[in-house]
Design a protein around this motif. Structure first.
Motif, mmCIF file in Angstrom:
data_model
loop_
_atom_site.group_PDB
_atom_site.id
_atom_site.type_symbol
_atom_site.label_atom_id
_atom_site.label_comp_id
_atom_site.label_asym_id
_atom_site.label_seq_id
_atom_site.Cartn_x
_atom_site.Cartn_y
_atom_site.Cartn_z
ATOM 1 N N GLU A 47 25.938 -14.716 54.766
ATOM 2 C CA GLU A 47 25.559 -14.680 53.348
ATOM 3 C C GLU A 47 26.434 -15.666 52.592
ATOM 4 O O GLU A 47 27.637 -15.780 52.863
ATOM 5 N N GLN A 84 26.047 -12.562 44.492
ATOM 6 C CA GLN A 84 25.029 -11.798 43.784
ATOM 7 C C GLN A 84 25.364 -11.633 42.297
ATOM 8 O O GLN A 84 24.507 -11.811 41.421
ATOM 9 N N ASP A 107 28.372 -5.238 43.570
ATOM 10 C CA ASP A 107 27.367 -5.415 44.617
ATOM 11 C C ASP A 107 27.727 -6.517 45.600
ATOM 12 O O ASP A 107 26.990 -6.745 46.567
ATOM 13 N N ASP A 108 28.806 -7.228 45.345
ATOM 14 C CA ASP A 108 29.191 -8.330 46.239
ATOM 15 C C ASP A 108 30.128 -7.829 47.340
ATOM 16 O O ASP A 108 30.938 -6.913 47.137
ATOM 17 N N ARG A 109 30.019 -8.453 48.484
ATOM 18 C CA ARG A 109 30.929 -8.185 49.603
ATOM 19 C C ARG A 109 32.164 -9.071 49.444
ATOM 20 O O ARG A 109 32.084 -10.213 48.991
ATOM 21 N N ILE A 110 33.333 -8.525 49.864
ATOM 22 C CA ILE A 110 34.617 -9.203 49.675
ATOM 23 C C ILE A 110 35.206 -9.547 51.039
ATOM 24 O O ILE A 110 35.175 -8.727 51.967
ATOM 25 N N GLY A 111 35.748 -10.757 51.137
ATOM 26 C CA GLY A 111 36.434 -11.157 52.358
ATOM 27 C C GLY A 111 37.747 -11.845 52.031
ATOM 28 O O GLY A 111 37.872 -12.500 50.995
ATOM 29 N N TYR A 145 39.916 -11.661 57.948
ATOM 30 C CA TYR A 145 38.784 -12.023 58.802
ATOM 31 C C TYR A 145 38.981 -13.430 59.357
ATOM 32 O O TYR A 145 39.091 -14.407 58.604
ATOM 33 N N GLN A 169 34.057 -13.878 47.797
ATOM 34 C CA GLN A 169 33.049 -12.844 47.603
ATOM 35 C C GLN A 169 31.667 -13.496 47.613
ATOM 36 O O GLN A 169 31.518 -14.703 47.384
ATOM 37 N N THR A 170 30.658 -12.712 47.864
ATOM 38 C CA THR A 170 29.282 -13.224 47.844
ATOM 39 C C THR A 170 28.850 -13.505 46.413
ATOM 40 O O THR A 170 29.590 -13.230 45.459
ATOM 41 N N ALA A 204 28.809 -17.451 50.077
ATOM 42 C CA ALA A 204 29.981 -16.875 49.413
ATOM 43 C C ALA A 204 30.786 -17.988 48.773
ATOM 44 O O ALA A 204 30.604 -19.175 49.062
#
Length: 465
Positions: free
Chosen positions: A129, A158, A87-91, A105, A155-156, A131
């Motif tokens: 968000e 959550q 469920d976490d966003r990755i950067g 990014y 990553q975020t 991270a």
């Protein structure tokens, strides 16, 4: 507030223990919850930080130099590691030696002052968000290209937060279960502990109202303190009741003869017609009445000192003050104005633990005996010697009769009322006072020259009093 405290004071000990355990568990639960949440956060951070480091190392190891330029083909293994937090966003961002972004990014800002090649973690944001990031550095020294490339992967939060909450929740489940078990165990233990009190209450309820014998002390050590105090109280109560019974018995025993004698003299007076004989009868009635009054005073005095010996709190007393109080009251001047009483006091305080009123009664009786049956000079004093504090009355005389001294401390030793001799009762009062305060009545006779009656007590030091 007062009514609340009174209601709490009336609650059972079991309820108090349960309330105390509940309070402790609640307070401890809050602390454990905070500690569990902190531990959960740290455990989640450590676990997911390792995932970040593994993904970043996979990416860094996939960088190669081709024709003098760094080339990167993102490995699937890195994203498989990061996919453990679905469920976490990755950067990610790969930065070259001059700070230019090779790929990734540009919005990911690396912390300033990066140096060395150790892994660096930092908190930041990813499109608004919160991270968590890690920076991994790789040094290249190729013939066609050299420099340091830094790989930032994040990553975020959550999955981290969910893991921390899950650890905390499970810890609270264990805490709640153990707390409930502790409360039940506490109630059972308290009930078991109070069983001796129920036995004691049952034994007291079954006792005869006049049974003041000591209770059985075969009880737990904590309860034995209460039993000892209760036995001491019943002992004092028994002594008080015995004193009352003895006073009534002694009064009946001692007053029967003088009252009968007075009645007989009154009958003689009513039948007598000779004026001279009537005058002699009146004189005998007056004499016996005065003797009876003195006996009553002494018997009441004896009852007073016996009662105060068990019921009055002991205080630090300077025996010199007792001597001065008795001397300044001046009863001796009324009883025998022809005999001078000389006080003799120590230079230093003479401290004992006793009751002032009881000591005054005892000394007054000793002084009265000395004035009635002794010879001048009469001295009254307070001294100390070898740790023994004494308050005494001394006269020039042989002292009481041997039969009076042999009966000292026994009942019905107030003999000789018809002979108007009450020295035995006066000594009995002094003996009772001495015994009440762990002392003794000491009678010293030196032939026909000197007789001293002394109340001797253990001396206490001024600083220890």
């Amino acid at each position: 507030m007062t009514s609340l405290l009174s209601r709490f004071g009336a609650t059972s000990l079991t309820a108090r223990v349960a309330l105390g355990v509940t309070f402790l568990l609640t307070f401890g639960g809050i602390i454990v919850s905070i500690a569990a949440f902190a531990y959960g956060r740290e455990a989640a951070r450590s676990a997911y930080d390792r995932l970040l480091v593994g993904a970043a190392n996979d990416i860094a190891s996939a960088i190669t130099v081709v024709d003098g330029n760094p080339v990167l083909e993102l490995p699937h293994s890195a994203f498989e590691l990061l996919a453990l937090a679905p469920d976490d966003r990755i950067g990610y961002r790969i930065v070259g030696p001059n700070g230019q972004t090779l790929t990734g990014y540009d919005d990911i800002a690396l912390p300033a002052g990066l140096s060395g090649y150790s892994d660096v973690f930092f908190d930041g944001a990813f499109f608004g968000e919160a991270a968590r990031y890690v920076v991994v550095s790789r040094r290249f020294a190729e013939r066609t290209w050299s420099g340091t490339i830094r790989v930032a992967v994040g990553q975020t939060l959550q999955a981290r937060n969910a893991m921390a909450v899950d650890i905390t929740r499970k810890a609270l489940y264990v805490l709640a279960a153990s707390g409930l078990a502790m409360m039940l165990l506490a109630v059972l233990v308290v009930r078991a502990v109070f069983n001796p009190l129920k036995r004691i209450a049952g034994g007291l309820a079954e006792r005869d109202p006049h049974d003041l014998t000591p209770l059985d002390t075969d009880v737990p050590r904590e309860t034995a303190v209460m039993i000892q105090a209760l036995n001491a109280f019943m002992g004092r109560l028994d002594r008080q009741m015995n004193s009352m019974r003895h006073l009534i018995s002694d009064t009946a025993h001692q007053l029967r003869t003088p009252v009968a004698a007075l009645r007989a003299q009154a009958d003689l007076f009513s039948d007598e017609e000779d004026p001279e004989r009537k005058d002699r009868i009146v004189e005998r009635i007056q004499t016996r009445s005065a003797s009876l009054g003195r006996l009553l005073d002494q018997m009441l005095s004896q009852a007073l000192v016996i009662h105060r010996g068990d019921s009055v709190r002991r205080e630090k007393i300077d025996l010199r003050d007792v001597v001065l109080d008795v001397f300044e009251e001046g009863d001796h001047a009324v009883l025998r104005p022809d005999i001078a009483v000389v006080p003799q006091l120590a230079d230093q305080p003479v401290y004992v633990l006793a009751d002032t009123t009881s000591l005054q009664e005892a000394v007054k009786n000793l002084l009265s005996n000395a004035l009635k049956y002794g010879r001048a000079p009469v001295r009254i004093g307070a001294t100390t010697e070898n740790g023994v504090a004494s308050i005494w009355v001394e006269d020039v005389g042989g002292g009481p009769d041997p039969e009076i001294l042999s009966a000292l401390g026994t009942r019905f030793n107030q003999s000789g009322l018809s002979r108007q001799n009450s020295s035995g009762l006066g000594l009995a009062i002094a003996h009772a006072v001495a015994r009440s305060f762990e002392g003794q009545l000491v009678l010293d006779t030196h032939g026909d020259r000197t007789f001293r009656a002394a109340l001797c007590f253990p001396e206490i030091k001024a600083e220890a009093a």
